[in-house]
Design a protein around this motif. Structure first.
Motif, short mmCIF file in Angstrom:
data_model
loop_
_atom_site.label_atom_id
_atom_site.label_comp_id
_atom_site.label_asym_id
_atom_site.label_seq_id
_atom_site.Cartn_x
_atom_site.Cartn_y
_atom_site.Cartn_z
N GLY A 26 6.22 15.97 -1.04
CA GLY A 26 6.46 16.64 -0.03
C GLY A 26 7.38 15.73 0.97
O GLY A 26 8.65 15.23 0.19
N SER A 27 7.15 15.65 2.15
CA SER A 27 7.98 14.77 2.94
C SER A 27 8.05 13.30 3.03
O SER A 27 7.71 12.33 3.74
N VAL A 28 8.21 12.86 1.57
CA VAL A 28 7.81 11.32 1.20
C VAL A 28 8.62 10.54 1.89
O VAL A 28 8.51 9.32 2.21
N LEU A 29 9.83 10.79 2.36
CA LEU A 29 10.90 10.04 3.01
C LEU A 29 10.19 9.64 4.38
O LEU A 29 10.79 8.76 5.29
N SER A 30 9.31 10.38 4.86
CA SER A 30 8.92 9.81 6.29
C SER A 30 7.47 9.22 6.22
O SER A 30 6.89 8.89 7.26
N HIS A 54 6.91 -0.99 4.14
CA HIS A 54 7.96 -2.44 3.82
C HIS A 54 6.94 -3.16 3.07
O HIS A 54 7.34 -4.26 2.74
N GLY A 55 5.84 -2.77 2.63
CA GLY A 55 5.00 -3.58 1.57
C GLY A 55 4.03 -4.38 2.10
O GLY A 55 3.64 -5.32 1.24
N GLU A 56 3.57 -4.43 3.52
CA GLU A 56 2.71 -5.15 3.91
C GLU A 56 1.39 -4.64 3.56
O GLU A 56 1.12 -3.43 3.68
N LEU A 57 0.44 -5.60 2.95
CA LEU A 57 -0.83 -5.14 2.44
C LEU A 57 -1.82 -5.76 3.61
O LEU A 57 -1.74 -6.75 4.15
N THR A 58 -2.75 -4.78 3.66
CA THR A 58 -4.08 -5.10 4.29
C THR A 58 -5.34 -4.71 3.30
O THR A 58 -5.24 -3.77 2.87
N THR A 73 6.56 2.53 -9.40
CA THR A 73 8.21 2.43 -9.14
C THR A 73 8.77 3.01 -8.10
O THR A 73 9.80 2.90 -7.72
N VAL A 74 7.93 4.00 -7.82
CA VAL A 74 8.55 4.81 -6.39
C VAL A 74 7.47 4.50 -5.43
O VAL A 74 6.25 4.53 -5.76
N THR A 75 8.04 4.63 -4.27
CA THR A 75 7.27 4.20 -3.04
C THR A 75 6.16 5.41 -2.55
O THR A 75 5.26 4.83 -1.76
N ASN A 76 6.20 6.24 -3.21
CA ASN A 76 5.15 7.40 -2.95
C ASN A 76 3.99 7.40 -3.66
O ASN A 76 3.35 8.33 -3.85
N THR A 77 3.86 6.30 -4.78
CA THR A 77 2.77 6.20 -5.53
C THR A 77 1.95 4.85 -5.02
O THR A 77 2.84 3.76 -5.13
#
Length: 118
Positions: A26-30, A54-58, A73-77
């Protein structure tokens, strides 16, 4: 709108490993962040691990050193690798996404059961 698809989970023995997978559509860019939460019977839902855009982990203290959250490989997974599992890790695990310009929108996945036998 963001939709979440989860997979993985199941049954493991103490000391074993499992892997959870969550994909946003869906709106993964947001997307601002994605995370895994869990809820054990009779307990409140708690954060397990989260990753920002931005890749910050908690990580929750209870899983540090045993669980690893990573992105595909894509930021939505995202993947949650769970090692050295303990019976107290038994819970329903929910994928979560925070999205939108003000970060006020949340989407939850349907949940996947993780059971660790002693």
């Amino acid at each position: 709108q963001v939709q979440l698809t989860e997979s993985g989970g199941g049954l493991a023995q103490t000391g074993g490993s499992l892997r959870l997978y969550c994909a946003a559509s869906g709106s993964v860019l947001s997307l601002n962040s994605m995370a895994w939460y869990r809820q054990a019977p009779g307990k409140q839902r708690e954060l397990v691990a989260a990753i920002t855009f931005h890749g910050e982990l908690t990580y929750a203290d209870s899983v540090k050193g045993r669980f690893t959250l990573s992105r595909g490989t894509v930021t939505n997974t995202i993947f949650l690798s769970m090692n050295n599992l303990k019976p107290e890790d038994t819970a329903v695990y929910y994928c979560n996404s925070n999205w939108g310009p003000s970060g006020t929108h949340e989407t939850w996945g349907p949940g996947t059961q993780v059971t660790v036998s002693s």
